[in-house]
Design a protein around this motif. Structure first.
Motif, short mmCIF file in Angstrom:
data_model
loop_
_atom_site.label_atom_id
_atom_site.label_comp_id
_atom_site.label_asym_id
_atom_site.label_seq_id
_atom_site.Cartn_x
_atom_site.Cartn_y
_atom_site.Cartn_z
N ARG A 193 0.17 2.66 -3.89
CA ARG A 193 1.28 3.47 -3.41
C ARG A 193 2.38 2.54 -2.94
NH1 ARG A 193 -1.78 7.38 0.68
NH2 ARG A 193 -0.16 6.48 1.94
N HIS A 194 3.54 2.66 -3.54
CA HIS A 194 4.67 1.79 -3.18
C HIS A 194 5.81 2.63 -2.63
CE1 HIS A 194 3.10 -1.87 -4.95
NE2 HIS A 194 2.71 -1.14 -5.99
N LEU A 195 6.55 2.04 -1.74
CA LEU A 195 7.76 2.65 -1.19
C LEU A 195 8.91 1.70 -1.52
CD1 LEU A 195 6.34 3.71 2.27
CD2 LEU A 195 6.81 5.18 0.33
N HIS A 196 9.37 1.76 -2.75
CA HIS A 196 10.37 0.80 -3.21
C HIS A 196 11.67 0.86 -2.40
CE1 HIS A 196 7.88 -0.48 -6.48
NE2 HIS A 196 7.72 0.77 -6.88
N ALA A 197 12.09 2.05 -2.01
CA ALA A 197 13.33 2.17 -1.24
C ALA A 197 13.20 1.47 0.12
CB ALA A 197 13.70 3.63 -1.04
N LEU A 198 12.07 1.66 0.78
CA LEU A 198 11.88 1.01 2.08
C LEU A 198 11.66 -0.48 1.93
CD1 LEU A 198 9.70 3.60 4.01
CD2 LEU A 198 12.15 3.23 4.13
N SER A 234 8.16 -3.57 7.83
CA SER A 234 7.08 -4.25 7.13
C SER A 234 5.72 -3.69 7.54
CB SER A 234 7.11 -5.75 7.42
OG SER A 234 8.26 -6.33 6.88
N GLY A 235 5.54 -3.46 8.81
CA GLY A 235 4.28 -2.87 9.27
C GLY A 235 4.04 -1.50 8.67
N PHE A 236 5.09 -0.70 8.59
CA PHE A 236 4.96 0.63 7.99
C PHE A 236 4.63 0.55 6.51
CE2 PHE A 236 6.70 4.31 5.79
CZ PHE A 236 5.99 5.33 6.43
N VAL A 237 5.34 -0.30 5.77
CA VAL A 237 5.10 -0.44 4.33
C VAL A 237 3.69 -0.97 4.07
CG1 VAL A 237 5.81 -1.73 2.26
CG2 VAL A 237 7.53 -0.64 3.71
N LEU A 238 3.25 -1.96 4.84
CA LEU A 238 1.90 -2.49 4.65
C LEU A 238 0.83 -1.45 4.97
CD1 LEU A 238 2.34 -6.08 6.09
CD2 LEU A 238 1.98 -5.44 3.71
N THR A 239 1.05 -0.67 6.00
CA THR A 239 0.10 0.38 6.35
C THR A 239 0.07 1.47 5.28
OG1 THR A 239 0.47 -0.03 8.69
CG2 THR A 239 -0.53 2.07 8.11
N TRP A 240 1.24 1.84 4.77
CA TRP A 240 1.34 2.87 3.75
C TRP A 240 0.62 2.47 2.46
CZ3 TRP A 240 3.06 7.78 3.60
CH2 TRP A 240 3.27 8.35 2.35
N SER A 241 0.73 1.21 2.09
CA SER A 241 0.17 0.77 0.82
C SER A 241 -1.26 0.25 0.95
CB SER A 241 1.05 -0.32 0.20
OG SER A 241 1.07 -1.45 1.04
#
Length: 90
Positions: free
Chosen positions: A7-12, A58-65
């Motif tokens: 799961r990637h959040l490219h915009a973030l 970064s913490g949010f993106v790492l947790t999300w993925s």
């Protein structure tokens, strides 16, 4: 249709670039403080906010993925990423 494996959040993830750029501009303004580029300091003032924004994002993106993986694999990847940078920096 294939199921995505991560799961990637490219915009973030792209926003992290702008946060890092703000931090870079802040540090550059310190180095160029007493030169003809002194006005850069006003432009780079949001750099301090960029640090917090970068770490939170970064913490949010790492947790999300995050995907469940074996702990040993996680440690090996972290060491492979951190140790060489530490050796170069020291």
């Amino acid at each position: 249709m294939r199921k995505p494996t991560t799961r990637h959040l490219h915009a973030l993830t792209g926003l992290r670039f702008f946060a890092a750029l703000a931090v870079f501009a802040f540090h550059a303004s310190i180095l160029l403080a007493h030169t003809r580029f002194d006005g850069l300091r006003d432009l780079a003032a949001p750099g301090m906010v960029g640090v917090s924004f970068f770490f939170i994002l970064s913490g949010f993106v790492l947790t999300w993925s995050w995907r469940p993986r074996p702990y040993r694999s996680y440690i090996r990847r972290r060491l492979a990423r951190i140790v060489p940078a530490t050796w170069v920096a020291s």
